[in-house]
Design a protein around this motif. Structure first.
Motif, PDB file in Angstrom:
ATOM      1  N   TRP A 273     -58.372  82.742 -47.929  1.00 52.18           N
ATOM      2  CA  TRP A 273     -59.037  82.451 -49.201  1.00 52.18           C
ATOM      3  C   TRP A 273     -60.526  82.758 -49.120  1.00 52.18           C
ATOM      4  O   TRP A 273     -61.125  83.196 -50.103  1.00 52.18           O
ATOM      5  CB  TRP A 273     -58.804  80.996 -49.607  1.00 52.18           C
ATOM      6  N   MET A 274     -61.124  82.569 -47.959  1.00 51.54           N
ATOM      7  CA  MET A 274     -62.533  82.947 -47.800  1.00 51.54           C
ATOM      8  C   MET A 274     -62.697  84.452 -47.938  1.00 51.54           C
ATOM      9  O   MET A 274     -63.665  84.935 -48.535  1.00 51.54           O
ATOM     10  CB  MET A 274     -63.054  82.470 -46.443  1.00 51.54           C
ATOM     11  N   LEU A 275     -61.745  85.221 -47.406  1.00 53.39           N
ATOM     12  CA  LEU A 275     -61.785  86.675 -47.560  1.00 53.39           C
ATOM     13  C   LEU A 275     -61.621  87.072 -49.019  1.00 53.39           C
ATOM     14  O   LEU A 275     -62.330  87.956 -49.522  1.00 53.39           O
ATOM     15  CB  LEU A 275     -60.688  87.305 -46.702  1.00 53.39           C
ATOM     16  N   ALA A 276     -60.688  86.426 -49.728  1.00 57.15           N
ATOM     17  CA  ALA A 276     -60.479  86.746 -51.144  1.00 57.15           C
ATOM     18  C   ALA A 276     -61.722  86.442 -51.964  1.00 57.15           C
ATOM     19  O   ALA A 276     -62.135  87.235 -52.826  1.00 57.15           O
ATOM     20  CB  ALA A 276     -59.277  85.950 -51.670  1.00 57.15           C
ATOM     21  N   ILE A 277     -62.358  85.299 -51.708  1.00 55.99           N
ATOM     22  CA  ILE A 277     -63.576  84.944 -52.437  1.00 55.99           C
ATOM     23  C   ILE A 277     -64.693  85.925 -52.109  1.00 55.99           C
ATOM     24  O   ILE A 277     -65.482  86.319 -52.976  1.00 55.99           O
ATOM     25  CB  ILE A 277     -63.986  83.497 -52.106  1.00 55.99           C
ATOM     26  N   THR A 278     -64.766  86.354 -50.857  1.00 54.34           N
ATOM     27  CA  THR A 278     -65.794  87.315 -50.452  1.00 54.34           C
ATOM     28  C   THR A 278     -65.621  88.643 -51.179  1.00 54.34           C
ATOM     29  O   THR A 278     -66.598  89.237 -51.653  1.00 54.34           O
ATOM     30  CB  THR A 278     -65.735  87.528 -48.929  1.00 54.34           C
ATOM     31  N   LEU A 279     -64.387  89.137 -51.260  1.00 58.73           N
ATOM     32  CA  LEU A 279     -64.134  90.389 -51.981  1.00 58.73           C
ATOM     33  C   LEU A 279     -64.560  90.277 -53.442  1.00 58.73           C
ATOM     34  O   LEU A 279     -65.208  91.182 -53.989  1.00 58.73           O
ATOM     35  CB  LEU A 279     -62.657  90.752 -51.878  1.00 58.73           C
ATOM     36  N   CYS A 280     -64.213  89.168 -54.076  1.00 56.66           N
ATOM     37  CA  CYS A 280     -64.587  88.971 -55.480  1.00 56.66           C
ATOM     38  C   CYS A 280     -66.096  88.828 -55.630  1.00 56.66           C
ATOM     39  O   CYS A 280     -66.688  89.296 -56.611  1.00 56.66           O
ATOM     40  CB  CYS A 280     -63.875  87.739 -56.039  1.00 56.66           C
ATOM     41  N   TYR A 281     -66.731  88.189 -54.658  1.00 59.89           N
ATOM     42  CA  TYR A 281     -68.190  88.020 -54.697  1.00 59.89           C
ATOM     43  C   TYR A 281     -68.907  89.359 -54.592  1.00 59.89           C
ATOM     44  O   TYR A 281     -69.861  89.632 -55.330  1.00 59.89           O
ATOM     45  CB  TYR A 281     -68.604  87.096 -53.563  1.00 59.89           C
ATOM     46  N   VAL A 282     -68.462  90.202 -53.667  1.00 60.21           N
ATOM     47  CA  VAL A 282     -69.079  91.520 -53.523  1.00 60.21           C
ATOM     48  C   VAL A 282     -68.882  92.342 -54.799  1.00 60.21           C
ATOM     49  O   VAL A 282     -69.802  93.019 -55.274  1.00 60.21           O
ATOM     50  CB  VAL A 282     -68.499  92.248 -52.300  1.00 60.21           C
TER      51      VAL A 282
END
Length: 390
Positions: A273-282
């Motif tokens: 979920w941290m990876l998913a949030i990071t992708l959306c943040y970028v």
């Protein structure tokens, strides 16, 4: 028919992706923005926050009493974990000057007759000043003093009662059960260092996005393939920006890995979920860069506004000021910033082992930024590339 259209769009996406990837690999500017400079800053920030918590901060003491009680106060304050005490011989003025010069974080003044007044029950005041310009560092240099004063009061009460010839009054028997929640603001590794690397990533993403889009302008197009001039602008724009989305997302996850490995931090929630949030943040940060490029006259104007945008994001994201302490207009600004939603989502996973709904909610809010940016780009991006200089 629909399947053929999907296949054509996938080919256009792949073509834009591959072309931009080859350009990025050969560009030293992208290497500097994409990993060299961010990792250098990460190393610097890790060195600053290496201790994790604030320890042994310089505190000056002006002891005007020179009694056994005042020396005990100085000795036990120095024995605490937050303060490193230095007794000054030049009096109060020297202490105030050192505080103004930032040579010390705090100043303790013990007045004359401190012990005599304490033993006579006259409640003397030992005053502790701290430099609020140091924010949490100045405040945390005073943390051991409150407990020290309570311990002194506890020791003096029996002596005062014995001197008055009266027994101590019985105190109510109160059973207190408490459990301290995790105080993230007191630990730099878990809160400020983590927030700093997430915040700084936005700076590099926006700068890189403006730089990449500027290569499509007429005067720079000879040195760069004009990916956005062909049909299907939306698909080609996604393909052009996708390599950088993956690059910066990987960068942040590598920094989080280093944070855990080198600094001893612990991830309590889901890494996925941290990876998913990071992708959306970028992707959301790239959207801000895209909108900034569209509505500025040239890339230099866009660069000049990035600092303002990043400063506003840091101020109103809850890092410097708590959300609950903000006025309504500030909360509206915080809601408009992708950094706010990113930090909420990442902290939920990093610190609190939040359920999947928290990550899904953060991703849903962050994906609104690319949607709005796409609608704007579809109407204005080509006009911006045709009519405006790079």
């Amino acid at each position: 028919m629909a399947l053929a259209a999907v296949r054509r769009n996938l080919q256009r996406f792949a073509q834009a992706f591959n072309t931009e990837t080859r350009l990025a690999v050969r560009s030293w500017t992208i290497h500097w923005l994409g990993w060299l400079w961010p990792l250098l800053l990460f190393t610097l920030i890790s060195g600053i926050y290496q201790a994790g918590t604030l320890l042994d901060m310089p505190v000056a003491v002006v002891d005007a009493d020179h009694s056994s009680l005042s020396r005990r106060v100085v000795r036990e304050l120095d024995a605490g974990s937050h303060a490193q005490v230095e007794v000054l011989g030049g009096g109060l003025q020297e202490g105030l000057q050192r505080l103004r010069r930032a040579a010390d974080y705090a100043l303790l003044y013990i007045p004359r007759d401190f012990e005599a007044d304490a033993l006579a029950g006259r409640q003397p005041k030992a005053e502790l000043y701290y430099n609020s310009l140091f924010y949490s560092a100045g405040y945390y240099s005073t943390q051991d003093f409150g407990g020290l004063v309570s311990a002194l009061n506890q020791d003096l009460r029996p002596r005062l009662a014995a001197g008055m010839g009266q027994p101590l009054p019985s105190l109510a028997s109160i059973s207190v059960a408490y459990e301290s929640l995790f105080n993230a603001s007191g630990n730099y590794i878990y809160y400020q260092q983590f927030a700093a690397i997430v915040h700084l990533l936005q700076l590099f993403v926006i700068v890189a996005t403006v730089h990449v889009l500027a290569r499509e302008a007429p005067e720079l197009r000879a040195s760069s393939p004009h990916i956005l001039r062909a049909k299907a602008l939306g698909v080609r724009l996604l393909g052009k920006l996708a390599p950088y989305t993956l690059m910066f997302s990987t960068l942040l996850m590598v920094e989080l890995f280093l944070l855990v490995t080198l600094n001893g931090a612990k991830i309590n929630g889901s890494v996925l979920w941290m990876l998913a949030i990071t992708l959306c943040y970028v992707a959301a940060a790239q959207s801000l860069g895209l909108i900034l490029f569209i509505f500025t006259a040239n890339r230099f104007s866009a660069y000049s506004l990035i600092g303002l945008l990043i400063g506003v994001a840091q101020t109103y994201s809850g890092v410097l000021l708590p959300d609950l302490a903000m006025p309504e207009i500030a909360r509206l600004i915080a809601i408009a910033e992708p950094l706010t939603h990113t930090l909420h989502g990442l902290f939920d996973q990093f610190l609190r082992q939040a359920p999947a709904e928290s990550g899904l909610y953060a991703c849903a809010k962050l994906l609104l930024y690319p949607l709005v940016a796409y609608l704007i780009a579809k109407q204005r991006l080509r006009r911006r590339l045709d009519l405006s200089p790079a």
